[in-house]
Design a protein around this motif. Sequence first.
Motif, short mmCIF file in Angstrom:
data_model
loop_
_atom_site.label_atom_id
_atom_site.label_comp_id
_atom_site.label_asym_id
_atom_site.label_seq_id
_atom_site.Cartn_x
_atom_site.Cartn_y
_atom_site.Cartn_z
N HIS A 47 0.82 -1.21 0.00
CA HIS A 47 0.00 0.00 0.00
C HIS A 47 0.85 1.26 0.00
N LYS A 48 2.16 1.09 -0.14
CA LYS A 48 3.04 2.26 -0.13
C LYS A 48 3.81 2.33 -1.44
N VAL B 201 -3.83 -9.99 4.66
CA VAL B 201 -2.50 -9.39 4.48
C VAL B 201 -1.45 -10.50 4.59
N VAL C 116 -9.81 1.99 -2.81
CA VAL C 116 -8.63 1.86 -1.95
C VAL C 116 -8.01 0.46 -1.99
N PRO D 140 -3.49 -0.67 7.84
CA PRO D 140 -3.90 0.07 6.63
C PRO D 140 -4.32 -0.87 5.50
N GLN D 141 -3.62 -1.99 5.37
CA GLN D 141 -4.00 -2.94 4.32
C GLN D 141 -5.24 -3.72 4.72
N ARG E 211 -8.45 -1.72 4.13
CA ARG E 211 -8.83 -1.68 2.72
C ARG E 211 -9.52 -2.96 2.30
N TYR F 33 3.58 2.02 -7.41
CA TYR F 33 3.32 1.04 -6.35
C TYR F 33 3.96 -0.30 -6.72
N GLN G 51 4.37 -9.37 4.66
CA GLN G 51 4.31 -7.93 4.89
C GLN G 51 4.77 -7.59 6.31
N VAL H 83 -5.92 -2.75 -2.31
CA VAL H 83 -4.47 -2.90 -2.47
C VAL H 83 -4.20 -3.87 -3.61
N LYS H 84 -3.42 -3.42 -4.58
CA LYS H 84 -3.05 -4.33 -5.68
C LYS H 84 -1.85 -5.16 -5.27
N ARG H 85 -1.93 -6.46 -5.55
CA ARG H 85 -0.80 -7.34 -5.22
C ARG H 85 -0.25 -7.98 -6.47
#
Lengths: 258, 222
Positions: free
Chosen positions: A107-108, B118, B218, B143-144, B147, A149, B122, B220-222
């Motif tokens: 996310h950063k 998550v 929002v 934060p992740q 989302r 990202y 991470q 999160v793309k992985r």
Amino acid sequence: MTDVTVAKEDAAPVGDLVVLKDVNKHFGALHVLQDIDLTIARGEVVVVIGPSGSGKSTLCRTINRLETIDSGSIAIDGKPLPAEGKELARLRADVGMVFQSFNLFAHKTILENVTLGQVKVRKADKKVAEEKARALLDRVGVGAQADKYPAQLSGGQQQRVAIARALAMEPKVMLFDEPTSALDPEMINEVLEVMQQLARDGMTMIVVTHEMGFARSAANRVVFMADGRIVEEAAPEQFFSNPRSDRAKDFLSKILHH
Amino acid sequence: MFDFLEGYDLLGAFWATVQLTVYSAIGSLIWGTLLAGMRVGPVPLMRAFGTAYVNFVRNIPLTVIILFSSLGLYQTLGVDLGGDGIVQVISFRLSVLGLIVYTSAFVCEALRSGINTVPVGQAEAARALGLNFGQVLRLIVLPQAFRAAVAPLANVLIALTKNTTVAAVIGVAEASLLMKEMIENEAQLVLIGAVFAFGFVCLTLPTGLLMGLLGKKVAVKR
């Protein structure tokens, strides 16, 4: 290669940086690390190889206590590895780690990934941290991607960012846990080149890898593990041309002949 | 057709519903996040507390919790939450307290499902940089997790909006209490029911849509 390494060992202060004594670890009934004794000198590049399941990744992860050990001792720069808490966090900041699956903070942005540790752990000024991050990203060749990202980068680029993120903490030693195993073949070299440069600059490195080419060209020493034990330790030339143990001979015959 | 509405403060009643929802949502988001932090944390005592809290509270009917806060906390123990003797204010605050106590258990679980999305790597990477547990949770994991938890949190928020009607049992003048009063006084039973149903849909439908959009934005793309 040896003449280069001799030069860098002369430049660095002498002494043992990482010392593992009599380390044992179990995963349930599985004895993954058996009486491991390993000493890594300042500025040394040690490559750990071995068949999968031999405990080499676990060994790497015990050094910054991402895995706890059952018995024995691990010391870094003369200080024993502390238990959980502030002391451990401080020690981890001094030990850079690069993972197989990169583990960039999803996310950063790339830049934030490299500044986070500096700002939150080293309490560096944000401006200073960003300057340093950009310099490091340029050094590993991904400076142009700073505002993207992680998911927008290729695997090779992500892994180079991960190296930059670890370097930003100015670690005493860098641990690489199979840094190229998750990469497409055409991206492996760009990561290995960064690592080779790092080795030439005198960084102390412990590298778990299947890249025999890297072991030959960059390592001072090869550690061969099988079934949770260190079976053989030797200089790369000696190990690859003339392994002493049967396990190593067997392993090398399987990977080198095609 | 709608002249039966005259003389009733319909908007005022729904405004009370909105206020109950907003205050309870903020409170349960905070307390639920703390609970989730306890449940994934390294301290066994806190983990046990978090687990016990969630399993206890989410299995008690909300009505029981709200009634207890009024009869038990206020009338027996004299806890008035600074309401200064004004019954409406005290009931409102006690209701918010009860709704927070109840809803936070669900927020905690929604958030924990987000935390589970998550990847372990991470947190490992964050620990390897030297971040402490609080920092890892605050800067990397939560934060992740938030989302990923927007959709389940939207469900919790919609349920909370509707659950505020339970505050009527201790006399908070929100929408459903007004409906009860109107049904007693007027002859338009079906219409009254429809008006209040429509009012709640007006509150919850946009909530769901907005949260859905937010979740996509929002992600999160992985």
